[in-house]
Design a protein around this motif. Structure first.
Motif: not given
Ligand code: FA5
Length: 344
Positions: A55-73
């Motif tokens: 769950p820790v890695i899963g959460q981190l992976a989601n955070e990274v995806r969200d951060t990158l999506t936001e930055a890309l947008d």
């Protein structure tokens, strides 16, 4: 795995910042977040993690995806805005530049002469009448006292369409048509401008297509002196108060008596010069008292009604008035010629 995710995040953020067009940005998106992208790749190894770590890695992976999506947008929006601004800059219109002048048109000299004559006659109570340019033999000739085979038909060499249809050779058929419409009741007081056609060879003073203006006044007690007075007004209006007129006997089948009107030569004042060919006079138009046969054929009682008619060529009038040497100038429409008469 944690470190790998942090590393990918850092690397991706740098590439997003560096992307300078939408294509490069899309490549970054696919490379890190696509189905076969780097983040997905890392997540595939999640199965090997312990229950606590997952769950820790899963959460981190989601955070990274969200951060990158936001930055890309946000980068994508920035690039789009820059593109619009660039386009606006490139397509900007400088409204302070001087405009291209549009050439103003003006009426043709011939039209000016025709309108001037129309205005003069309408001010004397005449109406403007028109008729067809493709005319019947009857109105062009017969109704004007020129039966078939009459030698005077040769005075106007004709373009025939059929045996009974032709291009009108003069504006006189409009007289006959208008008188017919009046059904024997006067007054008839008309001026008829229009194009006419003759098989004349084109030269400096002749054209196969030219214009004429016809005048007709039929009423009770119209006399030759009315014709003379009217033509005097016309000549002075067109050529100046100091001009004299003279009427010479002539022949037209539709008038009796017939005359031709000359005006005194402006160049020599009547002494004789090259313009008036030494005579001191210049021919302007044909006229006469409407022939009783013409009145009768049009349904007028010649014992009660009399009338006068005249016909002139506006081209020849304009040539005299403005010193134009060649009639063809009217038809070639060279702007340099036309402009001389319009100071716009
Ligand atoms: C006639 O056509 C008569 N219908 C005029 C008339 C009307 C007389 C009413 C009596 C009563 P004429 O053929 O002369 O007449 O032509 C009249 C004018 O047309 C001439 O004075 C001349 O100015 C002009 N004209 C004649 N032929 C040509 C031509 N080929 N090119 C340019 N103008 C011409």
């Amino acid at each position: 795995m944690k470190e790998r995710l942090q590393e990918l995040k850092q690397e991706a953020l740098e590439k997003i910042q560096a992307a300078d067009d939408t294509k490069a940005l899309q490549d970054v998106r696919v490379y890190y977040l696509g189905k076969k992208g780097q983040i997905t790749d890392v997540l595939k190894g999640m199965g090997k993690l312990s229950k606590e770590e997952r769950p820790v890695i899963g959460q981190l992976a989601n955070e990274v995806r969200d951060t990158l999506t936001e930055a890309l947008d946000s980068k994508s929006e920035q690039l789009e805005n820059e593109q619009i601004e660039k386009q606006l800059r490139e397509e900007a219109i400088d409204v302070t530049l001087p405009g291209k002048p549009v050439q103003a048109g003006g009426s043709h000299l011939l039209m000016d002469v025709i309108r001037d004559i129309e205005d003069l006659f309408t001010s004397m109570g005449y109406e403007v009448a028109e008729g067809p340019e493709v005319e019947t033999d009857y109105y062009n000739f017969e109704a004007l006292n020129l039966p078939k085979g009459h030698p005077a038909r040769d005075m106007q060499d004709t373009f025939y369409i059929t045996e009974e249809l032709l291009m009108r050779t003069h504006t006189s058929p409009v007289q006959a048509r208008t008188m017919n419409r009046h059904e024997g009741r006067g007054p008839v007081k008309i001026i008829c401008p229009g194009k006419v056609y003759r098989r004349d060879t084109d030269d400096a003073t002749h054209s196969h297509q030219f214009t004429q203006i016809e005048g007709l006044y039929v009423d009770e007690k119209i006399r030759m002196s009315d014709l003379k007075g009217t033509l005097n007004v016309l000549a002075k209006h067109l050529f100046g108060e100091d001009r004299k007129i003279r009427l010479r006997p002539s022949y037209f089948p539709f008038t009796e008596p017939s005359v031709e009107m000359d005006i005194s030569c402006k160049v020599c004042g009547g002494e004789g010069c090259s313009v008036c060919k030494g005579s001191g006079w210049i021919e302007i138009l044909g006229a006469g008292m409407v022939h009783p046969n013409v009145l009768e054929m049009a349904g007028f009682d010649p014992d009660k009604y009399t009338g006068f008619a005249f016909g002139m060529g506006p081209e020849r009038i304009a040539m005299l008035k403005y010193g134009i040497e060649d009639i063809r100038h009217f038809y070639t429409n060279d702007v340099r010629f036309l402009k001389q008469f319009h100071r716009v």
